[in-house]
Design a protein around this motif. Structure first.
Motif, mmCIF file in Angstrom:
data_model
loop_
_atom_site.group_PDB
_atom_site.id
_atom_site.type_symbol
_atom_site.label_atom_id
_atom_site.label_comp_id
_atom_site.label_asym_id
_atom_site.label_seq_id
_atom_site.Cartn_x
_atom_site.Cartn_y
_atom_site.Cartn_z
ATOM 1 N N VAL A 1 -20.536 15.195 -27.563
ATOM 2 C CA VAL A 1 -21.369 16.313 -27.106
ATOM 3 C C VAL A 1 -20.621 17.147 -26.073
ATOM 4 O O VAL A 1 -20.714 18.376 -26.058
ATOM 5 N N GLN A 2 -19.834 16.498 -25.225
ATOM 6 C CA GLN A 2 -19.074 17.221 -24.215
ATOM 7 C C GLN A 2 -18.063 18.175 -24.868
ATOM 8 O O GLN A 2 -17.785 19.259 -24.328
ATOM 9 N N ALA B 1 -15.188 16.138 -32.237
ATOM 10 C CA ALA B 1 -16.432 15.418 -31.958
ATOM 11 C C ALA B 1 -16.609 14.238 -32.908
ATOM 12 O O ALA B 1 -17.081 13.165 -32.511
ATOM 13 N N ALA B 2 -16.224 14.415 -34.175
ATOM 14 C CA ALA B 2 -16.376 13.328 -35.150
ATOM 15 C C ALA B 2 -15.500 12.133 -34.783
ATOM 16 O O ALA B 2 -15.905 10.981 -34.925
ATOM 17 N N ASN C 1 -23.098 24.313 -34.074
ATOM 18 C CA ASN C 1 -22.968 23.680 -35.384
ATOM 19 C C ASN C 1 -21.839 22.664 -35.389
ATOM 20 O O ASN C 1 -21.946 21.596 -35.991
ATOM 21 N N GLY C 2 -20.726 23.025 -34.720
ATOM 22 C CA GLY C 2 -19.554 22.156 -34.737
ATOM 23 C C GLY C 2 -19.818 20.782 -34.138
ATOM 24 O O GLY C 2 -19.546 19.756 -34.767
ATOM 25 N N TRP C 3 -20.384 20.739 -32.917
ATOM 26 C CA TRP C 3 -20.572 19.414 -32.310
ATOM 27 C C TRP C 3 -21.697 18.636 -32.982
ATOM 28 O O TRP C 3 -21.627 17.394 -33.081
ATOM 29 N N SER D 1 -15.971 10.218 -22.070
ATOM 30 C CA SER D 1 -15.863 11.319 -21.109
ATOM 31 C C SER D 1 -16.727 11.022 -19.905
ATOM 32 O O SER D 1 -17.811 10.451 -20.025
ATOM 33 N N PRO D 2 -16.271 11.400 -18.694
ATOM 34 C CA PRO D 2 -17.085 11.164 -17.519
ATOM 35 C C PRO D 2 -18.291 12.054 -17.523
ATOM 36 O O PRO D 2 -18.291 13.110 -18.107
#
Length: 447
Positions: A89-90, A76-77, A156-158, A446-447
């Motif tokens: 976010v996806q 995500a980063a 937490n990760g995203w 991302s679509p």
């Protein structure tokens, strides 16, 4: 000189802006576990030993959650650094699907294997049967929260990847504070005993997981599973899964060996290990900042900035570890008594306290540099290093402690060697600079 000093100060402020909220999030869960340990510990050393056994097994869910969180943060980063917030976010959406599927699998496995596993780990001592029975009942209930543990970790990760550390702070802290109040109420007031702490765990995890799910929904991104992305995430996470499996083998072995030295030894091991996990996760807040910043800097193609961040992160991690060692060293005479009233347990805890304090400065640097390499996507190196450190350090020394009857200090000598091997190898990796590989170009949206 003034410009360089101002630049360094700005960088440290940027690290602190991410690390401090992450610190509260990371500290909330182990603080609750420490409260849980103290509540159960005052039921006696056998329940405390059983909690140590069952909690170590349930650590499998936390391990999977960390794999999801760390892997998702790095991906995500990179997308966030390349200007693709929706894509970042996806990554969280697909990680959440993995979380639910893996969590349901853990629930089913716990219901089937809780009894055989706790009996195998508890040994054949005079109190082993009682420890195994209590551990089994606790584990069957506590495992019901596994899908929500994993869902919260994926969230937490995203959020860390998009450098949003404030919402996780509210979600995790609120849920765990409520559960810390619920735990003694169920255990003592309602008389549920040790199993009451398991239900309090489930309540906190359900609330926290639900809040992270709501956060995804309000982002207004597609929530359907995308099997191509899921397969890619599983492939990328494979290195972290293998690395985590090495950790689990080490800590399960340590619990099994400690159990063979008696209930008092296992109870003392539980106290020291939970304090270690608490310290490690708080120190890991620096690593969370490293994952987010290094991932974003490499995603933007700025390798020199990533290397500067890595050096500053390592210094911060080391000094934070020293500060923890000073504080917890001063508490050696009082901390074990907060968790249990048994002098035999206090005596065992005193034997391993010096090892515990030595681990803290070492761990501060190791966790920080782990975060740098995860943010850089250099997880294959971390996988290989963890396996080597486990096979060459932790596991042989832990089981040698059993065969030579060295007691708990032998077990904790194995944990110390585990960190020393990793520290030396990580410093060498930093020196080469081969980990700092920038993205070849902008990440497609991302679509």
């Amino acid at each position: 000189m003034t410009v360089a000093r101002d630049t360094a100060s700005a960088e440290y402020r940027r690290i602190a802006a991410l690390a401090l909220p992450a610190l509260v999030v990371l500290a909330a869960e182990p603080l609750y576990v420490l409260v849980d340990t103290a509540v159960v510990g005052h039921l006696g050393r056998v329940p405390l030993a059983a909690l140590g056994m069952a909690g170590t097994v349930l650590g499998l869910a936390v391990w999977l959650g960390n794999v999801l969180a760390y892997g998702t943060t790095g991906r995500a980063a990179r997308r966030f650094g390349a200007g693709d917030r929706a894509g970042a976010v996806q990554e969280g959406v697909q990680a959440s699907w993995l979380a639910v599927l893996a969590g349901l699998g853990l629930v089913a496995a716990a219901q089937v294997f809780a009894g055989p596993l706790t009996r195998a780990l508890s040994g054949n001592g005079p109190e082993s049967a009682d420890v195994a029975a209590l551990a089994e009942s606790w584990l069957r209930v506590a495992s019901l929260g596994a899908p929500f543990i994993l869902l919260a970790m994926a969230g937490n990760g995203w959020m860390r990847g998009v450098q949003d550390t404030r919402r996780p702070l509210r979600y995790v802290l609120g849920a765990n504070l409520a559960s810390a109040v619920l735990c003694p109420l169920l255990v003592y007031t309602l008389g549920w005993g040790m199993v009451g702490s398991a239900w309090a765990n489930v309540a906190a995890q359900t609330a926290s997981g639900g809040l992270f799910l709501r956060a995804l929904i309000v982002e207004r991104v597609p929530l359907a599973p995308r099997w191509d992305v899921l397969r890619r995430q599983v492939s990328v996470n494979a290195n972290l899964l293998v690395r985590g499996a090495a950790f689990q083998a080490c800590f399960l072995s340590a619990a099994a060996v400690a159990a063979r030295f008696g209930a008092a030894a296992l109870a003392a091991h539980q106290i020291a290990l939970q304090l270690w996990f608490f310290s490690a996760l708080v120190l890991d807040s620096v690593a969370i900042a490293a994952q987010s910043l290094v991932g974003a800097e490499l995603g933007a193609g700025d390798a020199p900035a990533a290397k500067r961040t890595a050096r500053r992160i390592a210094w911060l991690g080391g000094w934070c570890g020293v500060a923890f060692a000073v504080v917890l060293g001063a508490g050696v005479a009082v901390l074990p008594a907060l968790f249990v009233d048994d002098p035999a347990v206090w005596e065992q805890a005193a034997l391993i306290w010096p090892w515990f304090l030595v681990l803290l400065p070492l761990g501060g640097i190791v966790f920080a540099l782990d975060g740098v390499l995860i943010g850089a996507g250099d997880v294959a190196y971390l996988r290989n290093l963890t396996i080597i450190a486990a096979v060459a350090g932790f596991l042989p020394l832990t089981w040698l402690a059993y065969y030579l009857q060295l007691g708990l200090p032998g077990v904790w000598a194995g944990l110390t060697m585990f960190l020393v091997v990793r520290l030396v190898a990580l410093l060498l990796r930093m020196r080469t600079g081969g980990w700092a590989v920038p993205s070849p170009g902008p990440v497609p949206a991302s679509p």
